[in-house]
Design a protein around this motif. Structure first.
Motif, PDB file in Angstrom:
ATOM      1  N   ALA A   1       2.427   3.941   2.899  1.00 49.98           N
ATOM      2  CA  ALA A   1       1.053   3.926   2.389  1.00 49.98           C
ATOM      3  C   ALA A   1       0.063   3.520   3.484  1.00 49.98           C
ATOM      4  O   ALA A   1      -1.033   4.082   3.589  1.00 49.98           O
ATOM      5  N   ILE A   2       0.457   2.575   4.326  1.00 49.67           N
ATOM      6  CA  ILE A   2      -0.398   2.160   5.450  1.00 49.67           C
ATOM      7  C   ILE A   2      -0.555   3.310   6.435  1.00 49.67           C
ATOM      8  O   ILE A   2      -1.657   3.570   6.952  1.00 49.67           O
ATOM      9  N   ILE A   3       0.540   4.024   6.709  1.00 47.78           N
ATOM     10  CA  ILE A   3       0.488   5.169   7.635  1.00 47.78           C
ATOM     11  C   ILE A   3      -0.487   6.232   7.131  1.00 47.78           C
ATOM     12  O   ILE A   3      -1.240   6.831   7.908  1.00 47.78           O
ATOM     13  N   PHE A   4      -0.509   6.448   5.819  1.00 49.30           N
ATOM     14  CA  PHE A   4      -1.412   7.441   5.228  1.00 49.30           C
ATOM     15  C   PHE A   4      -2.783   6.851   4.862  1.00 49.30           C
ATOM     16  O   PHE A   4      -3.565   7.486   4.174  1.00 49.30           O
ATOM     17  N   HIS A   5      -3.040   5.618   5.311  1.00 50.91           N
ATOM     18  CA  HIS A   5      -4.327   4.938   5.092  1.00 50.91           C
ATOM     19  C   HIS A   5      -4.661   4.767   3.608  1.00 50.91           C
ATOM     20  O   HIS A   5      -5.824   4.754   3.219  1.00 50.91           O
ATOM     21  N   ASN A   6      -3.627   4.663   2.784  1.00 51.51           N
ATOM     22  CA  ASN A   6      -3.821   4.365   1.369  1.00 51.51           C
ATOM     23  C   ASN A   6      -3.560   2.875   1.177  1.00 51.51           C
ATOM     24  O   ASN A   6      -2.489   2.457   0.740  1.00 51.51           O
ATOM     25  N   PHE A   7      -4.567   2.070   1.524  1.00 46.34           N
ATOM     26  CA  PHE A   7      -4.372   0.617   1.559  1.00 46.34           C
ATOM     27  C   PHE A   7      -4.278   0.012   0.163  1.00 46.34           C
ATOM     28  O   PHE A   7      -3.686  -1.054  -0.012  1.00 46.34           O
ATOM     29  N   GLU A   8      -4.847   0.702  -0.815  1.00 47.56           N
ATOM     30  CA  GLU A   8      -4.727   0.217  -2.194  1.00 47.56           C
ATOM     31  C   GLU A   8      -3.272   0.291  -2.660  1.00 47.56           C
ATOM     32  O   GLU A   8      -2.731  -0.672  -3.207  1.00 47.56           O
ATOM     33  N   ALA A   9      -2.627   1.447  -2.409  1.00 41.86           N
ATOM     34  CA  ALA A   9      -1.214   1.594  -2.769  1.00 41.86           C
ATOM     35  C   ALA A   9      -0.351   0.617  -1.971  1.00 41.86           C
ATOM     36  O   ALA A   9       0.604   0.031  -2.504  1.00 41.86           O
ATOM     37  N   ALA A  10      -0.685   0.432  -0.694  1.00 42.00           N
ATOM     38  CA  ALA A  10       0.058  -0.507   0.146  1.00 42.00           C
ATOM     39  C   ALA A  10      -0.018  -1.921  -0.423  1.00 42.00           C
ATOM     40  O   ALA A  10       0.978  -2.664  -0.427  1.00 42.00           O
ATOM     41  N   ALA A  11      -1.190  -2.295  -0.936  1.00 40.75           N
ATOM     42  CA  ALA A  11      -1.362  -3.631  -1.516  1.00 40.75           C
ATOM     43  C   ALA A  11      -0.505  -3.797  -2.770  1.00 40.75           C
ATOM     44  O   ALA A  11       0.116  -4.848  -2.978  1.00 40.75           O
ATOM     45  N   TYR A  12      -0.467  -2.758  -3.610  1.00 41.83           N
ATOM     46  CA  TYR A  12       0.332  -2.839  -4.836  1.00 41.83           C
ATOM     47  C   TYR A  12       1.823  -2.958  -4.518  1.00 41.83           C
ATOM     48  O   TYR A  12       2.522  -3.801  -5.106  1.00 41.83           O
ATOM     49  N   TYR A  13       2.318  -2.140  -3.599  1.00 42.38           N
ATOM     50  CA  TYR A  13       3.731  -2.195  -3.247  1.00 42.38           C
ATOM     51  C   TYR A  13       4.061  -3.499  -2.511  1.00 42.38           C
ATOM     52  O   TYR A  13       5.118  -4.108  -2.752  1.00 42.38           O
ATOM     53  N   GLY A  14       3.165  -3.943  -1.645  1.00 48.31           N
ATOM     54  CA  GLY A  14       3.386  -5.185  -0.916  1.00 48.31           C
ATOM     55  C   GLY A  14       3.408  -6.385  -1.837  1.00 48.31           C
ATOM     56  O   GLY A  14       4.291  -7.262  -1.728  1.00 48.31           O
ATOM     57  N   ALA A  15       2.448  -6.450  -2.762  1.00 44.37           N
ATOM     58  CA  ALA A  15       2.389  -7.574  -3.704  1.00 44.37           C
ATOM     59  C   ALA A  15       3.625  -7.586  -4.601  1.00 44.37           C
ATOM     60  O   ALA A  15       4.203  -8.656  -4.875  1.00 44.37           O
ATOM     61  N   SER A  16       4.045  -6.410  -5.048  1.00 47.23           N
ATOM     62  CA  SER A  16       5.250  -6.323  -5.886  1.00 47.23           C
ATOM     63  C   SER A  16       6.476  -6.818  -5.128  1.00 47.23           C
ATOM     64  O   SER A  16       7.303  -7.556  -5.681  1.00 47.23           O
ATOM     65  N   ALA A  17       6.592  -6.424  -3.855  1.00 46.18           N
ATOM     66  CA  ALA A  17       7.726  -6.848  -3.043  1.00 46.18           C
ATOM     67  C   ALA A  17       7.759  -8.364  -2.880  1.00 46.18           C
ATOM     68  O   ALA A  17       8.822  -8.989  -2.991  1.00 46.18           O
ATOM     69  N   VAL A  18       6.606  -8.960  -2.640  1.00 47.64           N
ATOM     70  CA  VAL A  18       6.529 -10.418  -2.460  1.00 47.64           C
ATOM     71  C   VAL A  18       6.910 -11.149  -3.741  1.00 47.64           C
ATOM     72  O   VAL A  18       7.697 -12.108  -3.722  1.00 47.64           O
ATOM     73  N   ILE A  19       6.365 -10.707  -4.865  1.00 46.23           N
ATOM     74  CA  ILE A  19       6.653 -11.361  -6.151  1.00 46.23           C
ATOM     75  C   ILE A  19       8.138 -11.257  -6.488  1.00 46.23           C
ATOM     76  O   ILE A  19       8.766 -12.229  -6.925  1.00 46.23           O
ATOM     77  N   ILE A  20       8.715 -10.071  -6.280  1.00 49.08           N
ATOM     78  CA  ILE A  20      10.141  -9.874  -6.579  1.00 49.08           C
ATOM     79  C   ILE A  20      11.007 -10.720  -5.656  1.00 49.08           C
ATOM     80  O   ILE A  20      12.008 -11.309  -6.088  1.00 49.08           O
ATOM     81  N   PHE A  21      10.631 -10.819  -4.377  1.00 46.58           N
ATOM     82  CA  PHE A  21      11.389 -11.633  -3.426  1.00 46.58           C
ATOM     83  C   PHE A  21      11.360 -13.103  -3.842  1.00 46.58           C
ATOM     84  O   PHE A  21      12.398 -13.778  -3.824  1.00 46.58           O
TER      85      PHE A  21
END
Length: 485
Positions: free
Chosen positions: A35-55
């Motif tokens: 998502a960061i590579i494709f400059h979709n920072f909103e999607a990157a934030a959702y996937y990143g936040a989900s990863a952190v919470i699950i971890f």
């Protein structure tokens, strides 16, 4: 067999689900990077936040609970929990980043992790969604359990039982840890081979990566609305077919390919698998020749048979135009599926081979004395009576689920052949559709397909155990004395 005389140890299940959550959090990091590579920072934030919470959740569970040695029943329950939970965790950032309804996103995620390929997604979802879906299929194909075994769990009884619950008795190396690592290496190598083939055939890098993920996992998601039918010529369909075959062949055989090639090519399951492709192609060509549309022998006929029997689910044309006979051929191929120990779904070729052996044995015994012992053997593998019981149970449950699922579709006005086709596609984790599966279909039918996809990937028994009261609750025994008079 499943040690259900006592309930499962819920703390032990939770402990190893903590391991799983730690591993799965890193799975969501990959779509974040894309998502960061494709400059979709909103999607990157959702996937990143989900990863952190699950971890964090996984770390808390992992550190809070003590270590346990798993019984077979707990290993089966963990396998049954991993796939629906993986799909749910994936569906949250998918729904938030695309605007899809959560239930549709869950359908898409279940289709991904079970390597099915049925889709209810809209057409304009974007590259991040397409990659995340393909990545989900690739991870689901090899199984997140393999990551947990390879990296997080120490060798021992627990690792052995988790491995057996997910992969059965197949082994390449002396220990399950070394076996899982070898399987992982094979999976990565055939993925790289697939990417190379697709690049050479003329696909773009992004499409090659996404399709390779879905080919070797025999998943079937495509970056194109018209699937492989969107590409001209025979090069890309041929590369896709080869890649799907690589994923549908037992991973146990690959280490023998260079060391003992005769063992690879003499494998009875592989021989039957290839023979069924040839036979299916001949029959399918015969049915197509009787229909009023033009087709290509390689791109439409052979490709579609390989796609069905490998349970990959790619297509080169709209299957809704097929006759009843043509649909029946594809349904039969989907039922059979690929080889045991591969990423393919379906009944599996080994079970078909075992069925032939059972029938042959029954007929043979009609001419022999009753006391004669007639052991069954497939190459070096001696068939035990327990395997036959398991085969009969699996076939009965598979048929029952298929009949019930098809009947529910019929109740909603879907014609018989299309109902059986759709249910077979989901239960065998194929992903081919006769035009029934779409975003507008009733929620109850989406739910039926979700359940079928989970049954197909988990192979029925563990999922049934998950919902049995005796799995979780200790039953009270009636200790009343019987007074004789």
């Amino acid at each position: 067999m499943y040690e259900l005389h006592t309930p499962v140890n819920t703390k032990a299940v939770a402990k190893y689900m903590g391991y799983y959550l730690l591993a799965f959090s890193f799975v969501l990091v990959v779509p974040m990077i894309v998502a960061i590579i494709f400059h979709n920072f909103e999607a990157a934030a959702y996937y990143g936040a989900s990863a952190v919470i699950i971890f964090i959740a996984g770390a808390i569970v992992y550190r809070t609970l003590p270590d346990y040695d798993l019984e077979t029943k707990e290993a089966l329950i963990i396998v049954a929990l991993v796939f629906p939970i993986s799909a749910f965790l994936s569906s949250i950032p998918m729904s938030l980043s695309t605007g899809m309804p959560l239930f549709d996103a869950y359908f898409e995620s279940v289709s991904a992790v079970t390597t099915t390929g049925l889709s209810v997604a809209p057409a304009d979802v974007g590259p991040v969604f397409l990659f995340a879906r393909s990545w989900g299929q690739w991870v689901g194909g090899i199984g997140i359990i393999l990551v947990v075994l390879s990296v997080l769990i120490s060798p021992g009884t627990t690792a052995s039982r988790i491995y057996k619950a997910n992969y059965g008795d197949m082994k390449i190396k002396p220990t399950v840890i070394s076996t899982t690592r070898t399987i992982g290496k094979v999976y990565v190598i055939i993925t790289l081979v697939s990417i190379g083939l697709l690049l050479l055939s003329g696909m773009s890098l992004f499409d090659s990566i996404c399709h390779a993920f879905c080919c070797v996992s025999t998943g079937g998601f495509s970056t194109q609305i018209n699937s492989i039918g969107a590409y001209n010529g025979n090069l890309i369909p041929t590369a896709i077919s080869i890649s799907c075959l690589l994923g549908a062949i037992s991973f146990v055989l690959y280490p023998h390919l260079f060391k003992k090639p005769e063992k690879f090519f003499r494998d009875k399951e592989l021989k039957l698998f290839l023979a069924l492709i040839v036979l299916g192609s001949i029959v399918f060509a015969f049915t197509l020749s009787r229909e009023n549309f033009e087709y290509a022998v390689i791109k439409d006929n052979l490709f579609q048979i390989i796609s069905a029997i490998t349970t990959a689910g790619f297509s080169t044309f709209d299957l809704s135009i097929l006759s009843e006979a043509s649909k029946a051929v594809l349904i039969f191929m989907m039922w059979i599926g690929g080889c045991m120990g591969s990423t393919a779904g379906g009944i599996k070729v080994f079970r078909v081979l075992l069925l032939f052996k059972v029938v042959h044995n029954v007929l043979l015994r009609l001419f022999l004395p009753k006391e004669t012992i007639t052991p069954m053997k497939i190459q070096e593998h001696i068939i035990e009576s327990e395997e036959i019981y398991n085969l009969v149970t699996f076939m009965l449950l598979y048929t029952l689920i298929l009949v019930v699922s098809s009947f529910i579709f019929m109740l909603h006005g879907v014609e018989t052949s299309s109902s059986v086709f759709e249910a077979s596609s989901a239960l065998s984790t194929v992903g081919l559709s006769a035009g029934v599966t779409n975003a507008a279909m009733p929620t109850v039918l989406k739910a039926v397909l979700i359940i079928d996809m989970l049954f197909g990937r988990i192979e029925i028994i563990p999922l049934i155990l998950l919902f049995m009261p005796g799995t979780w609750i200790k039953r009270k025994r009636n200790n009343r004395r019987i007074v004789r008079t």
